[in-house]
Design an enzyme around this catalytic site. Structure first.
Site, PDB file in Angstrom:
ATOM      1  N   CYS A  37     -44.396  68.280  72.935  1.00 49.15           N
ATOM      2  CA  CYS A  37     -42.961  67.380  73.678  1.00 49.15           C
ATOM      3  C   CYS A  37     -41.960  68.764  73.730  1.00 49.15           C
ATOM      4  CB  CYS A  37     -42.497  66.672  72.623  1.00 49.15           C
ATOM      5  SG  CYS A  37     -40.786  65.205  72.907  1.00 49.15           S
ATOM      6  N   CYS A  64     -38.697  57.055  69.306  1.00 52.10           N
ATOM      7  CA  CYS A  64     -37.768  57.862  70.211  1.00 52.10           C
ATOM      8  C   CYS A  64     -36.604  57.799  70.519  1.00 52.10           C
ATOM      9  CB  CYS A  64     -38.336  58.244  71.465  1.00 52.10           C
ATOM     10  SG  CYS A  64     -38.785  59.386  72.242  1.00 52.10           S
ATOM     11  N   ASP A  80     -37.845  50.445  81.043  1.00 47.52           N
ATOM     12  CA  ASP A  80     -36.578  50.058  80.677  1.00 47.52           C
ATOM     13  C   ASP A  80     -36.008  51.047  80.029  1.00 47.52           C
ATOM     14  OD1 ASP A  80     -37.935  50.554  77.767  1.00 47.52           O
ATOM     15  OD2 ASP A  80     -37.584  48.444  77.328  1.00 47.52           O
ATOM     16  N   CYS A  89     -44.145  60.521  65.247  1.00 47.20           N
ATOM     17  CA  CYS A  89     -43.975  60.197  66.399  1.00 47.20           C
ATOM     18  C   CYS A  89     -46.080  60.764  66.699  1.00 47.20           C
ATOM     19  CB  CYS A  89     -43.202  60.714  66.859  1.00 47.20           C
ATOM     20  SG  CYS A  89     -43.474  60.378  68.795  1.00 47.20           S
ATOM     21  N   TYR A 117     -37.732  46.559  86.794  1.00 50.11           N
ATOM     22  CA  TYR A 117     -38.288  46.376  85.491  1.00 50.11           C
ATOM     23  C   TYR A 117     -39.546  45.590  85.214  1.00 50.11           C
ATOM     24  CZ  TYR A 117     -38.579  45.496  80.778  1.00 50.11           C
ATOM     25  OH  TYR A 117     -39.768  45.103  79.921  1.00 50.11           O
ATOM     26  N   GLU A 145     -39.730  37.965  79.392  1.00 52.75           N
ATOM     27  CA  GLU A 145     -38.267  39.538  79.655  1.00 52.75           C
ATOM     28  C   GLU A 145     -37.399  38.900  80.415  1.00 52.75           C
ATOM     29  OE1 GLU A 145     -40.165  42.055  79.014  1.00 52.75           O
ATOM     30  OE2 GLU A 145     -42.006  41.814  77.909  1.00 52.75           O
ATOM     31  N   CYS A 192     -38.898  62.367  65.646  1.00 52.94           N
ATOM     32  CA  CYS A 192     -39.674  63.747  65.948  1.00 52.94           C
ATOM     33  C   CYS A 192     -41.131  64.584  65.128  1.00 52.94           C
ATOM     34  CB  CYS A 192     -39.215  64.347  66.752  1.00 52.94           C
ATOM     35  SG  CYS A 192     -37.854  64.709  67.520  1.00 52.94           S
TER      36      CYS A 192
END
Length: 266
Positions: free
Chosen positions: A193, A176, A138, A187, A120, A41, A183
DNA sequence: ATCCGGACTA
DNA sequence: TAGTCAGGAT
């Protein structure tokens, strides 16, 4: 697991069903190895997955555990980091490995005590290594949450830690996206949403701050000096005194007479 | 609020 | 050529 998934937000349950389960691009997220997740990471924060994987695998072959990394010199670590961006991260990783090897991992709530580990990375370790119901946020995930759950993320269901984290990250990268979210192109969080319903991309979640140009920057000058330093073990300090001083201030080099050398073990 | 490394992309 | 990018430390 399926039971749990069916009890959470329907969109999230759909999301979990959608995400790719191969995990091929993210081998460390299946290892349940805190050290592996930490290494990967942190490496990922400096560059992209495709470039990181070979580095990660070589790294884990060379230093399979925190104690192996702790036993290495900073010079070796910085040399292996070449191409991964900010060398500070390598130094912090090295320091963290030493602490982990020496006194063990901090408590689950105190992972940010480790150098270079912020919210994070701590969450990523909890989620991917520990399997805890924590969502590593993130910038991509933060954007998804801001658009789809503007009133707050209901929380990761127990037992679905890494699946949810991986799903949100994949979604943020592939659907996204910041500028042109897909969209209506399948999605899994499309239903309900608010951002998609508003028919607008909405403002970017963290207002982007511009970064000064790289050419001629201190970052570039430090990079030139450090590359030379890790390759040859020393470099003439007054070749770029300001950059040299900057590296010294970050604990990445030490002045020895007229030359810059790798720092001693702290 | 700024700095940090360098690859990728428009 | 110019803009974008990301988490952490300070």
């Amino acid at each position: 697991m399926t039971d749990v998934a069916s009890t959470c937000d329907p969109g999230v349950s759909r999301l979990i069903g959608w995400f790719r389960t191969d995990g091929a691009d993210f081998p460390w997220r299946r290892t349940r190895d805190r050290y592996a997740v930490l290494v990967a990471e942190v490496q990922l924060q400096s560059t992209q997955v495709g470039r990181v994987v070979p580095y990660f695998e070589a790294w884990m072959t060379r230093w399979p555990t925190a104690c192996d990394l702790a036993a290495a010199s900073l010079g070796e670590v910085l040399a292996a980091w070449q191409g991964l961006g900010y060398p500070r991260r390598a130094r912090n990783l090295h320091l963290a490995a030493r602490r982990i090897c020496d006194v063990g991992w901090p408590g689950a709530a105190d992972l940010t005590d480790l150098p270079g580990v912020g919210p994070y990375t701590a969450a990523a370790i909890r989620c991917f290594a520990d399997g805890a119901p924590v969502l590593p946020e993130d910038t991509n995930v933060a954007r998804v949450l801001a658009r789809r759950f503007p009133d707050g993320w209901p929380g990761t269901p127990q037992g679905l830690g890494w699946e949810v984290g991986q799903a949100f990250m994949d979604l943020g990268r592939e659907w996204c996206t910041a500028r042109a979210p897909r969209c209506d192109d399948g999605c899994p969080l499309r239903a309900g949403c608010p951002a998609a319903s508003a028919g607008a991309v909405l403002e970017r979640t963290p207002p982007r701050r511009r970064q000064s140009r790289f050419d001629g920057s201190m970052r570039q000058r430090r990079g030139v000096l450090l590359r030379e330093l890790t390759a040859h073990g020393s470099v003439v300090a007054d070749r770029d005194a300001a950059a040299a001083a900057s590296l010294v201030a970050d604990g990445l080099a030490r002045v020895d007479g007229a030359v810059l050398v790798l720092p001693e073990h702290p």
